[in-house]
Structures are given as C-alpha cells and as structure tokens.
Design a protein around this motif. Sequence first.
Motif, PDB file in Angstrom:
ATOM      1  N   ASP A  61      11.135   2.415  -0.547  1.00  0.00           N
ATOM      2  CA  ASP A  61       9.779   1.742  -0.970  1.00  0.00           C
ATOM      3  C   ASP A  61      10.238   1.481  -2.548  1.00  0.00           C
ATOM      4  OD1 ASP A  61       8.633   1.484   1.057  1.00  0.00           O
ATOM      5  OD2 ASP A  61       7.835   3.800   1.055  1.00  0.00           O
ATOM      6  N   TYR A  63      10.439   4.050  -5.160  1.00  0.00           N
ATOM      7  CA  TYR A  63      10.425   5.250  -5.792  1.00  0.00           C
ATOM      8  C   TYR A  63      11.324   6.023  -6.327  1.00  0.00           C
ATOM      9  CZ  TYR A  63       5.534   3.927  -4.661  1.00  0.00           C
ATOM     10  OH  TYR A  63       4.373   3.224  -4.323  1.00  0.00           O
ATOM     11  N   THR A 211       6.471  13.228   4.583  1.00  0.00           N
ATOM     12  CA  THR A 211       5.989  11.925   4.007  1.00  0.00           C
ATOM     13  C   THR A 211       6.355  11.963   2.604  1.00  0.00           C
ATOM     14  OG1 THR A 211       4.037  13.024   3.548  1.00  0.00           O
ATOM     15  CG2 THR A 211       3.955  11.834   5.616  1.00  0.00           C
ATOM     16  N   CYS A 212       6.475  10.775   2.207  1.00  0.00           N
ATOM     17  CA  CYS A 212       7.030  10.497   0.561  1.00  0.00           C
ATOM     18  C   CYS A 212       5.660  10.996  -0.050  1.00  0.00           C
ATOM     19  CB  CYS A 212       7.246   8.967   0.290  1.00  0.00           C
ATOM     20  SG  CYS A 212       7.599   8.797  -1.410  1.00  0.00           S
ATOM     21  N   SER A 215       4.347   7.311  -1.647  1.00  0.00           N
ATOM     22  CA  SER A 215       3.897   6.232  -0.693  1.00  0.00           C
ATOM     23  C   SER A 215       3.115   6.790   0.542  1.00  0.00           C
ATOM     24  CB  SER A 215       4.868   5.148  -0.334  1.00  0.00           C
ATOM     25  OG  SER A 215       5.783   6.203   0.510  1.00  0.00           O
ATOM     26  N   LYS A 217       4.440   7.451   3.272  1.00  0.00           N
ATOM     27  CA  LYS A 217       5.354   6.928   4.504  1.00  0.00           C
ATOM     28  C   LYS A 217       6.168   8.125   4.652  1.00  0.00           C
ATOM     29  CE  LYS A 217       4.813   1.905   3.471  1.00  0.00           C
ATOM     30  NZ  LYS A 217       5.294   0.798   3.011  1.00  0.00           N
ATOM     31  N   GLN A 304      10.304   0.672  -8.381  1.00  0.00           N
ATOM     32  CA  GLN A 304       8.796   0.730  -8.987  1.00  0.00           C
ATOM     33  C   GLN A 304       8.940   1.112 -10.309  1.00  0.00           C
ATOM     34  OE1 GLN A 304       6.089   0.105  -7.214  1.00  0.00           O
ATOM     35  NE2 GLN A 304       7.370  -0.267  -5.367  1.00  0.00           N
TER      36      GLN A 304
END
Length: 328
Positions: A61, A63, A211-212, A215, A217, A304
């Motif tokens: 994503d 990051y 999970t992140c 995000s 996810k 990001q």
Amino acid sequence: MTRHGKNCTAGAVYTYHEKKKDTAASGYGTQNIRLSRDAVKDFDCCCLSLQPCHDPVVTPDGYLYEREAILEYILHQKKEIARQMKAYEKQRGARREEQKQLQLAAAQDQVRGFLEKETTIVSRPLNPFMPKAATLPSTGDKPPAFGQRSSGGGFLRCVPQLLPPADGEQPGSSAGPPGKDKSKALPSFWIPSLTPEAKATKLEKPSRTVTCPMSGKPLRMSDLTPVRFTQLDDSVDRVGLITRSERYVCAVTRDSLSNATPCAVLRPSGAVVTLECVEKLIRKDMVDPVNGDTLTERDIIVLQRGGTGFAGSGVKLQAELSRPVMQA
C-alpha cells in the motif's frame, strides 16, 4: 472600555477571536486546528518510529517502515494473538465444563424427584381381626379435628407433641438466619466487576491475521519490499543526512525528493523514482531502468508521503476535537 480592541467588552458584536478564546478557556465546543509543517513526518521516515529509515521497507500500500520496527511489530502482534487465543480457549473449555455440570445436576434432580415421589407412596396392610376403629389411620387420612366425635362415640382431645430437636441444635433455640458465606461476600461493592449484576465478559474468537498498523490490511513478512534511496551526496554520512532538508534524489532523473514530490518504488530493484518519471518514461516500455527487469502494475508502488503545510498537497491537515456544546 479597555485599551485593546480584541479585549473590548463593550462591543455589541461577539467577534470570532472572542468566541475562539472563550471556547478554549471553557472546555466546551468543537475545536479545529490546522497542522503545520512541523507536525507532518517526512516521506523517508518510518510510520512507527517517525525517524529517518536506515533499512527501509515498503508495504504493497506504499507505507514506509524501518525493517527492525515493522518486524518487531509483527512478532508482537503474533504473541498478542496467541495470548488472546489461549484466553478464548480457556473460557470455551470452562463453558463446556459448566454445561456438563448443569446437565449432570439436571439429571440428578430428575432422579431425586422420582425417588421422593416413590417414597411418599405408603401401603399398610389391614388386620381383618381388629375392629375398624382400633386401626391406626393411614398416612393419607387426616386426623380428627379438635371437638369432633370419634368412631367410639367420645370426643378427642388434641395434645401437642414435641418434636425432637435436630442434630446439633439446642432445644429452645430459635432458628436464626444462616450465616453469610465469606466466599460469596463482596470485598468492594463499588467495583463494577464485583457487583451482583456483573457478568463475565464473553471473549470473541480473535483473528489470526496480522494487519498493517497504518492501513489495517493483512500484512506478511513476504509482502515487504526493500527500498533503496539514491542519496544526493554519497560522501555525506547518515548523521549528516538527517540535518539536511534535501537528502535523496530520483534514481533516473536525479530530481530532488521531498513531501511535495509524489514518488514511487519499483519492486524489482527497490529504487525510488518520481511519479512524473513513471508516467513519462517507465510506463512506455514497462522496464525497470535500474536492473532491466520487466515491470507490471503491481511492481509500481506509490509511496505514501506526508503533507507540506499547503492545502494543495492533497493531505488532510485539519485536526478536529469534538466536545459537548453548551446551549442556552
């Protein structure tokens, strides 16, 4: 009237400055504040430690994390999931045992009730050689009341019978209320978890997915891509890079990178390039200019970035704190 206009209390208009000042002093009303450049992290800083990365990795994503920080976070989250799963299994086993005890108690109550009903049925054989008046009344017959005529023609006199005292009970002592069980006494009635209405918290089955932290996810260690920044000056050490405002440049065009410059990471080589370079040069051939590998859309990870302090950067820089409002 006071000297300064912003502190004037004789005006007929409630100014914006006075309203903002009163809101901050009273503690009521929603407060808005605009974040400055100092409150935004740089594009090359870790999202966990907020410090410039020494060994950076990027998620799908976009990051950016320090490798040590994100691996420590993943291991900590796995330990937390294991702890929650152990507590969930323990509670689940306790509930199963409780259900078994309830079923066993229900079966015992059913058997006890059946035996009590069986013991109440008493049949006594009648003696044919004794007159009917001489036979003792059965357990099912009611005794004659006081003043009734008996079968022999006389009147009966009720004589109270004293029952023998129970085991361990002194005769003449009144049966008082049973003593309180010390194990069931509440040590602190004001603690919510110890009140009579309090119930055990039902634990939900935790998810085993890591999970992140940014995000939310699913994130695995294999999803992390190493990032290689191209330094502006190779002779400057890491301590000197921290003090500089411009530290890295594009790996292809040598343009300086900052929060105002949209960047992307090429997965095969890990090089950081500008999005302008991606749109004008790389997307034509879809070849990594650093190592010559073929690229796909999945291999181009948009990094990001933080805000620049300007509204046109596309990053929300408005912080809002909602609080109760006093109304007349």
